[in-house]
Design an enzyme around this catalytic site. Sequence first.
Site, PDB file in Angstrom:
ATOM      1  N   ALA A  57       0.803  -1.223   0.000  1.00 51.60           N
ATOM      2  CA  ALA A  57       0.000   0.000   0.000  1.00 51.60           C
ATOM      3  C   ALA A  57       0.847   1.290   0.000  1.00 51.60           C
ATOM      4  CB  ALA A  57      -0.963  -0.037   1.183  1.00 51.60           C
ATOM      5  N   ASP A 246      -4.015  -2.491   3.985  1.00 53.93           N
ATOM      6  CA  ASP A 246      -4.201  -1.721   2.750  1.00 53.93           C
ATOM      7  C   ASP A 246      -5.205  -0.601   2.916  1.00 53.93           C
ATOM      8  OD1 ASP A 246      -3.117  -4.459   1.743  1.00 53.93           O
ATOM      9  OD2 ASP A 246      -2.799  -2.996   0.135  1.00 53.93           O
TER      10      ASP A 246
HETATM   11  O1  MRU Z   1      -1.299  -7.241  -3.353  1.00 55.68           O
HETATM   12  P1  MRU Z   1      -0.183  -6.635  -2.561  1.00 55.68           P
HETATM   13  O2  MRU Z   1       1.050  -7.448  -2.576  1.00 55.68           O
HETATM   14  O3  MRU Z   1       0.037  -5.189  -2.920  1.00 55.68           O
HETATM   15  O4  MRU Z   1      -0.721  -6.648  -1.069  1.00 55.68           O
HETATM   16  C1  MRU Z   1       0.055  -6.057  -0.087  1.00 55.68           C
HETATM   17  C2  MRU Z   1      -0.449  -6.224   1.286  1.00 55.68           C
HETATM   18  O5  MRU Z   1      -1.505  -6.769   1.518  1.00 55.68           O
HETATM   19  C3  MRU Z   1       0.380  -5.591   2.375  1.00 55.68           C
HETATM   20  O6  MRU Z   1       0.266  -6.289   3.566  1.00 55.68           O
HETATM   21  C4  MRU Z   1      -0.099  -4.153   2.593  1.00 55.68           C
HETATM   22  O7  MRU Z   1      -0.150  -3.453   1.393  1.00 55.68           O
HETATM   23  C5  MRU Z   1       0.749  -3.419   3.558  1.00 55.68           C
HETATM   24  S1  MRU Z   1       2.333  -3.057   2.941  1.00 55.68           S
HETATM   25  C6  MRU Z   1       3.077  -2.160   4.159  1.00 55.68           C
END
Ligand code: MRU
Length: 355
Positions: A57, A246
């Site tokens: 995120a 997210d």
């Molecule tokens: O689909 P992604 O890999 O972007 O998902 C990421 C996550 O779910 C993370 O845990 C979240 O973005 C936090 S990153 C600090």
Amino acid sequence: MIITQDDRMMGSAHLSEDESRVVIIDQTQLPNRTVTLELGTAQEIYDAIKVLAVRGAPAIGICAGYGMYVLARQKAELPMADFQESMHKDGEYLISSRPTAVNLSWAVKRMLALLDANTEKTVPEVVELLHDECIAIHNEDIEMCYRISEYGLSLVKDGDGILTHCNAGPLATSKYGTAIGPMLLGKERGINFHVFSDETRPLLQGARLTSYELEKAGVDVTLICDNMASLVMKNGWVQACFVGCDRIAANGDFANKIGTSGVAILAKHYGIPFYTLGPTSTIDMNCPTGADIKIEQRDPEEIKNMWYKEPMALPEVKCYNPAFDVTDHELLTAIVTDRGIVYPPFDVNLKKLFE
Ligand code: MRU
């Protein structure tokens, strides 16, 4: 905190030396190859976010902030009205690449709000303001990650086992990361943890990225398949669960990588504290509950074909492939933010963070 370009280069996105491109590490190639990509068009930035070349995120927010500046530079000759219209169009397009993580729209809207508030200036002057703003977004994330890591570290002690899901390290953010920040900061201070990293089906962020980042940092990490978390907890090897987020709704429900809510349910069963760690830019006070979070659906190919020599299901087999799930706030021990640790009642205490 003094933050340099070297600090910014430790995360997943930064500006090229001539500032005409966004440079990212292509996360789809890790851990086997370290490949950098240079993004110079709206289409390239959109695609990099969509295919998860840049992901996590905060990282997609940082990338989008830089992207907006890179695109603004290319329009510096336009009259202000055309510049503004074109920037809004690009912004909407970038936001549409992934719907769940609020940081993406948060960063784009922050850049556009600055533009809209300064239309009495010349376009080159506004471009300069946008330059400083995208750097500020990145610098703030570095600071926030550091503070989150400090707060997270206060919740665990030397020798603890920590389970994490997906990847919330420097690749997903900037220096330190969020959910794995306490492990990296702890390592720097001689505090050691035993980390269990869920592999995180179907895109394997835990295997490809989290175990990579922790192993490289010298943190004791053990990779497990997602369906092994229950056994590892039952064995008494986990004293806390740290996951990223997210989008955190105003009542404390939060979206994170698919499988997170299952980990939370298991943690509750075994009496293990379960924390989400994220910057205030991930808290969406305009989103009342988890039911209001839009969940991204992804291509079935990621489940059936992506990592295999040959397809693992018949082509006609239906697949359900949500990228995220929502963890109910009742399963959450606390939310660790850069402004402190927020305990229940989350609807009351999250509001206080922004007062
Ligand atoms: O689909 P992604 O890999 O972007 O998902 C990421 C996550 O779910 C993370 O845990 C979240 O973005 C936090 S990153 C600090």
